[in-house]
Design a protein around this motif. Structure first.
Motif, PDB file in Angstrom:
ATOM      1  N   ALA A  78      29.181 -23.939 -39.859  1.00 26.50           N
ATOM      2  CA  ALA A  78      28.199 -23.333 -39.608  1.00 26.50           C
ATOM      3  C   ALA A  78      28.106 -22.167 -38.676  1.00 26.50           C
ATOM      4  O   ALA A  78      27.150 -21.526 -37.967  1.00 26.50           O
ATOM      5  CB  ALA A  78      26.976 -24.149 -39.097  1.00 26.50           C
ATOM      6  N   GLY A 134      29.236 -22.821 -35.246  1.00 29.20           N
ATOM      7  CA  GLY A 134      28.995 -23.240 -34.044  1.00 29.20           C
ATOM      8  C   GLY A 134      30.132 -23.293 -33.136  1.00 29.20           C
ATOM      9  O   GLY A 134      31.583 -23.215 -33.644  1.00 29.20           O
ATOM     10  N   ILE A 150      32.220 -26.117 -30.393  1.00 30.24           N
ATOM     11  CA  ILE A 150      31.976 -27.378 -29.947  1.00 30.24           C
ATOM     12  C   ILE A 150      32.515 -27.375 -28.411  1.00 30.24           C
ATOM     13  O   ILE A 150      33.547 -26.782 -28.325  1.00 30.24           O
ATOM     14  CB  ILE A 150      32.810 -28.385 -30.970  1.00 30.24           C
ATOM     15  CG1 ILE A 150      31.974 -28.431 -32.013  1.00 30.24           C
ATOM     16  CG2 ILE A 150      32.565 -29.721 -30.083  1.00 30.24           C
ATOM     17  CD1 ILE A 150      32.399 -29.447 -33.172  1.00 30.24           C
ATOM     18  N   TRP A 187      29.051 -28.632 -38.117  1.00 31.92           N
ATOM     19  CA  TRP A 187      29.143 -27.787 -37.069  1.00 31.92           C
ATOM     20  C   TRP A 187      29.774 -26.236 -37.060  1.00 31.92           C
ATOM     21  O   TRP A 187      29.541 -25.221 -36.842  1.00 31.92           O
ATOM     22  CB  TRP A 187      28.973 -28.333 -35.702  1.00 31.92           C
ATOM     23  CG  TRP A 187      28.596 -27.479 -34.526  1.00 31.92           C
ATOM     24  CD1 TRP A 187      29.588 -26.945 -33.759  1.00 31.92           C
ATOM     25  CD2 TRP A 187      27.266 -27.359 -34.022  1.00 31.92           C
ATOM     26  NE1 TRP A 187      28.925 -26.336 -32.597  1.00 31.92           N
ATOM     27  CE2 TRP A 187      27.668 -26.638 -32.818  1.00 31.92           C
ATOM     28  CE3 TRP A 187      26.315 -27.600 -34.528  1.00 31.92           C
ATOM     29  CZ2 TRP A 187      26.677 -26.088 -31.928  1.00 31.92           C
ATOM     30  CZ3 TRP A 187      25.015 -27.221 -33.677  1.00 31.92           C
ATOM     31  CH2 TRP A 187      25.148 -26.538 -32.495  1.00 31.92           C
ATOM     32  N   LEU A 188      31.194 -26.546 -37.121  1.00 28.35           N
ATOM     33  CA  LEU A 188      32.149 -25.682 -37.393  1.00 28.35           C
ATOM     34  C   LEU A 188      31.912 -24.618 -38.706  1.00 28.35           C
ATOM     35  O   LEU A 188      32.116 -23.465 -38.646  1.00 28.35           O
ATOM     36  CB  LEU A 188      33.607 -26.090 -37.575  1.00 28.35           C
ATOM     37  CG  LEU A 188      34.283 -26.737 -36.252  1.00 28.35           C
ATOM     38  CD1 LEU A 188      35.550 -27.395 -36.802  1.00 28.35           C
ATOM     39  CD2 LEU A 188      34.513 -25.605 -35.464  1.00 28.35           C
ATOM     40  N   SER A 233      33.651 -36.560 -30.340  1.00 32.59           N
ATOM     41  CA  SER A 233      32.834 -35.735 -29.228  1.00 32.59           C
ATOM     42  C   SER A 233      32.357 -36.914 -28.015  1.00 32.59           C
ATOM     43  O   SER A 233      32.510 -37.972 -28.001  1.00 32.59           O
ATOM     44  CB  SER A 233      31.461 -35.310 -30.179  1.00 32.59           C
ATOM     45  OG  SER A 233      30.781 -36.614 -30.342  1.00 32.59           O
ATOM     46  N   ASP A 273      30.907 -38.786 -36.735  1.00 27.88           N
ATOM     47  CA  ASP A 273      31.053 -37.724 -35.570  1.00 27.88           C
ATOM     48  C   ASP A 273      32.041 -36.599 -36.251  1.00 27.88           C
ATOM     49  O   ASP A 273      31.728 -35.283 -36.037  1.00 27.88           O
ATOM     50  CB  ASP A 273      32.029 -38.317 -34.546  1.00 27.88           C
ATOM     51  CG  ASP A 273      32.194 -37.402 -33.361  1.00 27.88           C
ATOM     52  OD1 ASP A 273      31.205 -37.156 -32.506  1.00 27.88           O
ATOM     53  OD2 ASP A 273      33.274 -37.083 -32.888  1.00 27.88           O
ATOM     54  N   ILE A 308      29.846 -34.581 -38.917  1.00 25.23           N
ATOM     55  CA  ILE A 308      28.811 -33.556 -37.813  1.00 25.23           C
ATOM     56  C   ILE A 308      29.951 -32.382 -37.332  1.00 25.23           C
ATOM     57  O   ILE A 308      29.300 -31.181 -37.274  1.00 25.23           O
ATOM     58  CB  ILE A 308      27.940 -34.313 -36.857  1.00 25.23           C
ATOM     59  CG1 ILE A 308      27.172 -35.474 -37.136  1.00 25.23           C
ATOM     60  CG2 ILE A 308      27.635 -33.428 -35.884  1.00 25.23           C
ATOM     61  CD1 ILE A 308      26.691 -36.161 -36.177  1.00 25.23           C
ATOM     62  N   ALA A 309      31.027 -32.743 -36.864  1.00 29.04           N
ATOM     63  CA  ALA A 309      31.873 -31.618 -36.296  1.00 29.04           C
ATOM     64  C   ALA A 309      32.288 -30.516 -37.388  1.00 29.04           C
ATOM     65  O   ALA A 309      32.173 -29.181 -37.160  1.00 29.04           O
ATOM     66  CB  ALA A 309      33.070 -32.218 -35.570  1.00 29.04           C
TER      67      ALA A 309
END
Lengths: 318, 46
Positions: free
Chosen positions: A314, A316, A318, A311-312, A249, A304, A307-308
């Motif tokens: 969840a 979300g 990117i 996020w995925l 990211s 990183d 977190i990605a």
């Protein structure tokens, strides 16, 4: 009471030699501190690779890579026992300290090399096993036996051996080599010269005493310092490549930029160090920072990635 | 052929090495067992 053959051991001619080496001495042959960096970078390669691997198979992969790296360390200590005995940094290693005979270290290293490669091949895949075998060969034969005592570029080329672990970790999952794994390789490969030449600067006397042609001894302090800055810049650039190539990211990119600037800043402090400085404090600081840099870069890549994934999962974008 | 008496240090270090080697061998047995289950477990179920 023990039965023994009446053979002669090196340095003990005429007297039977019975080992007093402990299991810990053999563990020391594996260069555990170097191994920790290998384990960490290989783990990073394994986690960052696309796809999945059974956790236990992943554990075996890391174990084999660690043992293979340790085996190459043992073979390095076997071959370099003569110079290790002279240098203050290495004089307490098990062979020069007289705890383990060179031929015992040779047998130990060869056995572990064979076992680590074969088990990695059987349990994971043969590309990863081939890369591990090549890494051991490169470190022991190309670096230790050939380059180390013949050229000041020894650790530049030899650094490839230390850069392979994340690529092997990656290959364990994907069964292949890709641009991303080459970038991970490059980060360590380009980091190695600045790291080792910082050490070579404040251990110049040691290397000079044993005739190892390190850059400061052959080309002088000034040339070494300039080249340290060049490699620090290249390392800083390679550190942000994961973001530029899209597999990390912008947050990682910002973090890697700051770390890279730190690396360059410390290297510039070494450049400004007066010729003939005995304490070499900036070189010692650069050496310490370089270790922290590599751990921080690979930790940041892992964080990183986690977190990605979170996020995925969840939902979300990117 | 001749015989020698081991000193206490030699006996202690040999015992330590033997224990370490035993643990490594036991670990290898466990490792191959689990790998076999993982590699062939699915196939055997069918």
């Amino acid at each position: 009471m023990t039965l023994i053959d009446n053979h002669e051991a090196v340095g003990m001619e005429g007297a039977p030699r019975l080992s007093e080496a402990s299991a810990r001495d053999y563990f020391e042959l594996l260069k555990p501190r170097v191994m920790s960096l290998v384990v960490f970078t290989a783990f990073a390669g394994l986690v960052l690779a696309p796809g999945s691997i059974n956790p236990f198979i992943g554990f075996i992969a890391i174990l084999c890579i660690a043992i293979g790296a340790g085996a190459s360390g043992a073979l390095n200590m076997w071959y370099d026992a003569d110079i290790d005995a002279v240098m203050s940094r290495t004089a307490k290693r098990p062979i020069p300290a007289g705890k383990i005979l060179p031929q015992e270290a040779l047998g130990f290293g060869l056995t572990l090399s064979a076992f680590s490669v074969i088990i990695l091949g059987l349990a994971v895949n043969w590309l990863a096993a081939g890369l591990l075998a090549f890494t051991i060969f490169f470190y022991v034969v190309i670096y230790t036996m050939w380059l180390k005592r013949s050229t000041p570029q020894n650790i530049v080329i030899g650094g490839a051996a230390g850069a392979f672990p994340p690529m092997i970790g990656w290959a364990c999952v994907t069964g292949g080599v890709s641009v991303e794994s080459i970038v991970l390789f490059l980060i360590i490969f380009l980091w190695t010269p600045a790291h080792f030449w910082a050490l070579a600067l404040f251990k110049m006397g040691d290397y000079g005493a044993v005739g190892v042609p390190m850059m400061p001894n052959v080309c002088g302090e000034a040339t070494t310092k300039r080249q340290i800055v060049v490699y620090a810049l290249l390392t800083a650039l390679s550190g942000i490549c994961p973001t530029l190539l899209g597999f990390a990211s912008l947050g990682y990119g910002a973090f890697a930029t700051v770390l890279g600037l730190g690396f360059v800043w410390y290297s510039l402090a070494v450049l400004r160090m007066p010729e003939g400085d005995k304490r070499m404090l900036p070189a010692k600081k650069l050496f310490a920072f370089s270790i922290a840099y590599l751990f921080a870069i690979f930790s940041a890549l892992l964080v990183d990635y986690v977190i990605a994934q979170v996020w995925l999962n969840a939902g979300g974008i990117i | 052929m001749e015989t020698v008496k081991l000193s206490e240090t030699q006996k202690k270090s040999r015992r330590g090495r033997n224990i370490a080697l035993g643990l490594v061998l036991a670990g290898l047995v466990a490792l191959f067992y689990v790998v076999t289950l993982i590699k062939f477990g699915g196939g055997m179920a069918h």
